[in-house]
Design an enzyme around this catalytic site. Structure first.
Site, PDB file in Angstrom:
ATOM      1  N   CYS A   1       0.792  -1.356  -0.112  1.00  0.00           N
ATOM      2  CA  CYS A   1       0.003   0.100  -0.024  1.00  0.00           C
ATOM      3  C   CYS A   1       0.905   1.392  -0.061  1.00  0.00           C
ATOM      4  O   CYS A   1       0.544   2.256  -0.791  1.00  0.00           O
ATOM      5  CB  CYS A   1      -0.928  -0.048   1.240  1.00  0.00           C
ATOM      6  SG  CYS A   1      -0.109   0.005   2.793  1.00  0.00           S
TER       7      CYS A   1
ATOM      8  N   HIS B   1      -2.820   1.242   6.897  1.00  0.00           N
ATOM      9  CA  HIS B   1      -2.877   1.345   5.324  1.00  0.00           C
ATOM     10  C   HIS B   1      -2.740   2.539   4.739  1.00  0.00           C
ATOM     11  O   HIS B   1      -3.027   3.560   5.609  1.00  0.00           O
ATOM     12  CB  HIS B   1      -4.379   1.166   5.067  1.00  0.00           C
ATOM     13  CG  HIS B   1      -4.733   0.979   3.536  1.00  0.00           C
ATOM     14  ND1 HIS B   1      -3.922   0.195   2.577  1.00  0.00           N
ATOM     15  CD2 HIS B   1      -5.688   1.621   2.880  1.00  0.00           C
ATOM     16  CE1 HIS B   1      -4.357   0.462   1.402  1.00  0.00           C
ATOM     17  NE2 HIS B   1      -5.448   1.209   1.444  1.00  0.00           N
TER      18      HIS B   1
ATOM     19  N   ASP C   1      -7.030   5.789  -3.695  1.00  0.00           N
ATOM     20  CA  ASP C   1      -6.185   4.768  -3.256  1.00  0.00           C
ATOM     21  C   ASP C   1      -6.095   3.944  -4.449  1.00  0.00           C
ATOM     22  O   ASP C   1      -6.842   3.224  -4.737  1.00  0.00           O
ATOM     23  CB  ASP C   1      -7.437   3.900  -2.266  1.00  0.00           C
ATOM     24  CG  ASP C   1      -6.244   2.874  -1.328  1.00  0.00           C
ATOM     25  OD1 ASP C   1      -5.433   2.485  -1.849  1.00  0.00           O
ATOM     26  OD2 ASP C   1      -7.040   2.360  -0.303  1.00  0.00           O
TER      27      ASP C   1
END
Length: 714
Positions: free
Chosen positions: A278, A337, A360
């Site tokens: 991530c 995250h 994202d």
């Protein structure tokens, strides 16, 4: 008869224009300008001077493979100007003996990308002559009030557009550490790679004319970039890997910057780079978006929810030893995250939802058939407006889902606890023009436990229910039956079903959890009732992967604790290095759990804690004054933190403006606890505030890091 005007030479004034447009960090020889802001060019004529009224000069700009006036990818506009005929503007600056200086300005909603600039000259009674003047790149303009990405604060523009280094926060909510990162958005060829990335998108491949026409929208561009940073649907930049085998690529923890990743993607014919997780996806996204001119920052959310079925419940399953089990639904709570926020107006949403938007690029769930996420308005997330575009419901669940713990025993599932505050903690980003951490949790959610927070949660849940068929959402809001504490260093005990605390358990670390050292901690048991309590407590430890996936337990213990009324006791525990070393994943995460049960009682008490093991940092010393274009010596000091020999050691050093490419030094073998240093020579080629990043990897560890900031003088 007056002869036609002939263009001999064009000066795009790249060096001067680029300074005015804040693109001189990218190049001084190529023209890179921002929309909504004028730039000057000079035409030199071969045969005579320009004569107003006699010579009609018409400019043409084109972008994309199929330029089209109706789509806005082709513009035709006259120097004399006819209001309303084109949003592009050309105005006369100065007339020389054989030259003409002209100011051109793209509209603040023009498509970004590579443009061709042409001119058509029609002199009285003469034919029309056409000339190709050159190419330029048009970018978003956060300095222009009419641009959708306008950001009023100059310090914010400097941080979120111009700063080419930063920090990505990692660790866990009780141990937050900054990881240095070289964004390098102005490094050589990065702008070309960013434009190539847009051209490799599925949207462009299917309909290039429409794709190029939509590139004036930061909402559209952000969705394209979000999809292209991962490779799940296309030849995107990065392959994700959340397992334990990275032998055919690079361990995600080893990366220190985006430049090496983007250049590798380009050099291999746009083959996805192996591997990312991530923070790597978010960091590369930040590089691309800042390069294109969209203000962007990197965000870390600790205890981040991944709700696969959209019911705002993250289900976790435990056995009777307290060990967390593999989740068949694939719901999980990630230790942390990382995503991005991009600043833009949202004219596609009701008023008030512009500003920071979640983007994202980590491929978790699909959005309109592609692995991308966002842009989702941060304000919409806070207010529970989960029906607003794009992917706001999923973003809401990452910061505000509830956690449900279940005991799996004898083929049955027993609900242990529903926790409303585990998910979404210490949401962090780098401060403006500072190395400090900003906590921006309040931007995403109202205070945990407040009435507003629960009201927003219920509103979001109702909106999700309204969009689904009956029975498709399983929710649990009944009274809690058994306590669960996701404990910090001193965990707050949870309430038992009667809301009268009888017995609480919590973990406390006795030492800093350093890699290579034993982990010492105690289990604290407290009896707050007037009766004696006999407890049996099963303890276990297991490694976790970054996405919350558990590995097999490597340590277990059982404690029998008798507590007098209102008595507290501690049970000492130790996990030795030899016990955990061979079971540790590269994420360096250990989850310790305890499941307690009282004699002659069905009630159970579950407590857990996540430990992130720490490495000592690399020390970087700049030797002497740092001056642009002058030799500079840099000392790097590093050590082996383990009590065993490590092999295949490689030191990597980089830094935008200081090194033109990554410096890799083969170290070989490092003996136990051995400390070493080496000196690198470089010649800085850019002035201003810069950062040097370093990483040391071996056969036993992958990511011992260090950084230092350095000011390069002129």
């Amino acid at each position: 008869m007056v002869e036609g005007l002939e263009v001999a030479l064009t000066d795009l004034q790249s060096s001067w224009n680029n300074v005015q447009h804040h693109t001189d960090e990218i190049s001084s020889s190529r023209l890179l300008v921002r929309r909504g802001q004028a730039f000057n060019i000079t035409l030199y004529f071969r045969n005579r001077a320009f004569q107003p009224g006699l010579d009609n000069i018409i400019f043409v700009t084109e972008t994309g493979p199929l330029p089209d006036l109706s789509k806005g990818t082709r513009a035709v506009f006259s120097l004399e100007g006819h209001p309303g005929s084109s949003p592009w503007i050309a105005s006369l600056q100065t007339i020389g003996a054989n030259s003409l200086e002209v100011s051109l300005c793209a509209p603040p909603m023009a498509a970004v990308g590579r443009y061709l600039l042409k001119v058509h000259i029609k002199s009285l009674q003469g034919p029309v002559t056409a000339y190709q003047l050159g190419e330029f790149i048009l970018l978003f303009n956060p300095w222009c009030p009419e641009d959708a990405v306008y950001l009023e604060s100059e310090p914010q523009r400097q941080e979120y557009v111009m700063n080419d280094y930063g920090f990505i926060y990692q660790g866990n909510k009780n141990w937050i550490r900054p990881c240095p990162w070289n964004y390098g958005q102005f490094e050589e060829n990065i702008i070309d790679i960013c434009l190539e990335l847009l051209d490799k998108s599925l949207n462009f491949q299917i309909d290039p004319a429409t794709d190029c026409a939509l590139r004036g929208s930061p909402v559209y561009i952000s969705r394209v970039v979000s999809a292209m940073i991962n490779s799940n649907d296309d030849n995107g930049v990065l392959n994700g890997n959340w397992g334990e085998n990275y032998s055919d690529g690079t361990n995600p923890t080893e990366w220190m910057g985006s430049v090496a990743i983007l250049k590798q993607w380009h050099a291999t014919g746009c083959q996805p780079v192996r591997y990312g997780q991530c923070w790597v996806f978010a960091a590369v996204t930040c590089t691309v978006m800042r390069c294109l001119g969209i203000p962007t920052r990197v965000i870390t959310n600790f205890n981040s929810g991944h709700d696969t079925d959209g019911n705002l419940i993250i289900d976790e399953y435990y056995d009777n030893t307290g060990r967390i089990l593999e989740n068949k639904k694939k719901d999980s709570v990630w230790n942390f995250h990382v995503w991005n926020e991009c600043w833009m107006a949202r004219n596609d949403l009701p008023p008030g939802f512009g500003g920071w938007q979640v983007l994202d690029a980590t491929p978790q769930e699909t959005s309109n058939g592609l692995y991308c996420c966002g842009p989702a308005s941060v304000r919409a997330i806070k207010e529970g407006e989960v029906d607003l575009n794009y992917d706001t419901a999923f973003a809401f669940s990452m910061v505000n889902a509830d956690c449900m713990a279940w005991l799996v025993f004898g083929g049955k599932e027993q609900k242990l606890h529903q926790d409303t505050s585990t998910v979404g903690n210490f949401i962090s980003t780098k401060s403006i023009q500072s190395d400090e951490r900003d906590d921006i949790t309040e931007n995403y959610k109202y205070r945990e436990g407040s009435l507003q927070e629960r009201q927003v949660f219920l509103k979001a849940l109702q909106k999700l229910k309204a969009g689904r068929s009956p029975g498709s959402l399983r929710t649990e809001s009944q009274p809690r039956s058994v306590p669960l504490s996701d404990s910090p260093s001193l965990a707050t005990p949870s309430l038992q079903p009667s809301d009268v605390v009888q017995v609480s358990l919590k973990f406390q670390l006795l030492d800093s959890p350093d890699m290579g050292q034993d982990i010492r901690f105690v289990l604290l048991a407290l009896n707050m009732s007037p009766q004696f309590k006999d407890l049996r407590v099963n303890l276990s430890a297991q490694s976790l992967l970054h996405d919350g996936s558990p590995l097999l337990p490597f340590w277990q213990d059982t404690a029998f604790i008798t507590l007098s009324p209102e008595e507290a006791k501690t049970y000492p525990c130790k996990i030795t290095y030899s016990q955990y070393s061979q079971y540790l994943s590269t994420d360096k995460l250990i989850r310790i759990s305890a499941l307690g049960e009282e004699k002659n009682s069905p009630e159970k008490i579950l407590v857990k804690k996540i430990i992130t093991l720490a490495y000592p940092s690399i020390v970087i010393n700049v030797l002497g004054a740092a001056i642009v274009n002058q030799p500079l010596s840099i000392q790097v000091v590093f050590s082996n933190p383990l009590s065993e020999q490590v092999e295949d050691c490689v030191l990597t050093v980089e830094g935008s403006g200081l090194f033109r490419r990554q410096q890799r030094v083969l170290i070989g073998v490092l003996k136990p606890h051995h400390r070493a240093s080496l000196t690198l020579e470089t010649i800085p080629f850019k002035s201003g505030q810069r950062q040097i990043q370093a990483n040391l990897r071996s056969n036993k560890f992958k990511d011992i890091k260090g950084y230092t900031n350095v000011y390069i003088g002129l």
